[in-house]
Design a protein around this motif. Sequence first.
Motif, PDB file in Angstrom:
ATOM      1  N   HIS A  13      -1.313  12.945 -11.360  1.00 14.65           N
ATOM      2  CA  HIS A  13      -0.622  11.731 -10.895  1.00 14.65           C
ATOM      3  C   HIS A  13      -0.619  10.669 -12.004  1.00 14.65           C
ATOM      4  O   HIS A  13       0.417  10.064 -12.285  1.00 14.65           O
ATOM      5  N   PHE A  55      -7.354   6.603  -4.184  1.00  9.47           N
ATOM      6  CA  PHE A  55      -6.220   7.526  -4.270  1.00  9.47           C
ATOM      7  C   PHE A  55      -6.325   8.506  -3.106  1.00  9.47           C
ATOM      8  O   PHE A  55      -7.359   9.157  -2.925  1.00  9.47           O
ATOM      9  N   CYS A  60      -3.670  10.479   5.718  1.00  6.56           N
ATOM     10  CA  CYS A  60      -2.754   9.361   5.960  1.00  6.56           C
ATOM     11  C   CYS A  60      -3.590   8.147   6.337  1.00  6.56           C
ATOM     12  O   CYS A  60      -4.531   8.254   7.126  1.00  6.56           O
ATOM     13  N   GLN A  76       0.450  -1.887   5.067  1.00  7.67           N
ATOM     14  CA  GLN A  76       0.678  -0.779   4.144  1.00  7.67           C
ATOM     15  C   GLN A  76       0.377   0.534   4.842  1.00  7.67           C
ATOM     16  O   GLN A  76      -0.531   0.615   5.668  1.00  7.67           O
ATOM     17  N   GLY A  78       0.020   4.833   3.773  1.00  5.42           N
ATOM     18  CA  GLY A  78      -0.132   5.690   2.607  1.00  5.42           C
ATOM     19  C   GLY A  78      -0.429   7.125   2.983  1.00  5.42           C
ATOM     20  O   GLY A  78      -1.118   7.391   3.971  1.00  5.42           O
ATOM     21  N   GLU A  81      -1.126  11.320  -2.540  1.00 10.38           N
ATOM     22  CA  GLU A  81      -0.706  10.838  -3.854  1.00 10.38           C
ATOM     23  C   GLU A  81      -0.245   9.386  -3.845  1.00 10.38           C
ATOM     24  O   GLU A  81       0.490   8.950  -4.729  1.00 10.38           O
ATOM     25  N   TRP A  82      -0.688   8.615  -2.857  1.00  9.58           N
ATOM     26  CA  TRP A  82      -0.458   7.176  -2.823  1.00  9.58           C
ATOM     27  C   TRP A  82      -1.810   6.497  -2.953  1.00  9.58           C
ATOM     28  O   TRP A  82      -2.847   7.097  -2.694  1.00  9.58           O
ATOM     29  N   TRP A  83      -1.787   5.235  -3.322  1.00  9.79           N
ATOM     30  CA  TRP A  83      -2.990   4.417  -3.435  1.00  9.79           C
ATOM     31  C   TRP A  83      -3.047   3.480  -2.238  1.00  9.79           C
ATOM     32  O   TRP A  83      -2.010   3.026  -1.751  1.00  9.79           O
ATOM     33  N   ILE A  84      -4.248   3.181  -1.778  1.00 14.18           N
ATOM     34  CA  ILE A  84      -4.411   2.219  -0.684  1.00 14.18           C
ATOM     35  C   ILE A  84      -5.644   1.376  -0.955  1.00 14.18           C
ATOM     36  O   ILE A  84      -6.642   1.877  -1.488  1.00 14.18           O
ATOM     37  N   LYS A 133       0.534   0.091 -11.951  1.00 16.09           N
ATOM     38  CA  LYS A 133       0.380   0.217 -10.492  1.00 16.09           C
ATOM     39  C   LYS A 133       0.283  -1.137  -9.813  1.00 16.09           C
ATOM     40  O   LYS A 133       0.888  -1.369  -8.760  1.00 16.09           O
ATOM     41  N   SER A 163      12.520   5.073   2.875  1.00 15.60           N
ATOM     42  CA  SER A 163      11.401   4.963   1.945  1.00 15.60           C
ATOM     43  C   SER A 163      10.196   5.792   2.363  1.00 15.60           C
ATOM     44  O   SER A 163       9.439   6.262   1.517  1.00 15.60           O
ATOM     45  N   TYR A 164      10.000   5.939   3.666  1.00 13.47           N
ATOM     46  CA  TYR A 164       8.802   6.593   4.194  1.00 13.47           C
ATOM     47  C   TYR A 164       9.169   7.857   4.961  1.00 13.47           C
ATOM     48  O   TYR A 164       8.605   8.133   6.014  1.00 13.47           O
TER      49      TYR A 164
END
Length: 195
Positions: A13, A55, A60, A76, A78, A81-84, A133, A163-164
């Motif tokens: 990533h 990460f 989810c 938000q 996530g 492979e997304w950041w939260i 980021k 987007s989601y």
Amino acid sequence: MTNNEYITLLINHIKKDVLLTESDIIALTKIIEIRELNKKEFLIQPNETSNSMNFIAKGCMRSFYLDEDAQEHTLQLGIEEWWINDLYSYLSRKKSRMYVQALEPTILVQLPRLKLEQLYLEVPAISHFFRIKIQNAYVAIQERVIDSMSDEAYDRYKDFIKSYRDIEQRVPQYIIASYLGVTPEFLSYLRKKHS
């Protein structure tokens, strides 16, 4: 997946945005921590301070806050492979006012703040990666605020599903409604209108 596979997922990533040498990867790997969360478990709650970059390797998550009437407002979402995080708490070192919660059993690859700040000095590519980021996060937040003030609910819903795309089936409808700033009943109306 194994912990090594989760770490490889993070490294790949990061390599999408910056070049990492073998020694960079070794230095990064040394600071990584793996954390498992159960469904509905909190990573961060109000009055705690965010102390890592997180990460999502599997699962989810969402971040949200409660208003004075105890209504949830999702900020938000996530998936893999997304950041939260609560970036406000992480960057300011102030206590969080938010919750960050797993919506499914989740595996996080975490980079502890103090070790990450030291790594910025040793591996400038990592510093560059997180600058990208955080800049992208700021832009996304500003776009979201402006859209929430100017777009109609139906347009916000269309943008959300565009987007989601991979999230809508994994997240309860009341959370999507909270994210869009509408009631669950109105979300049902928007979904019918869209189909």
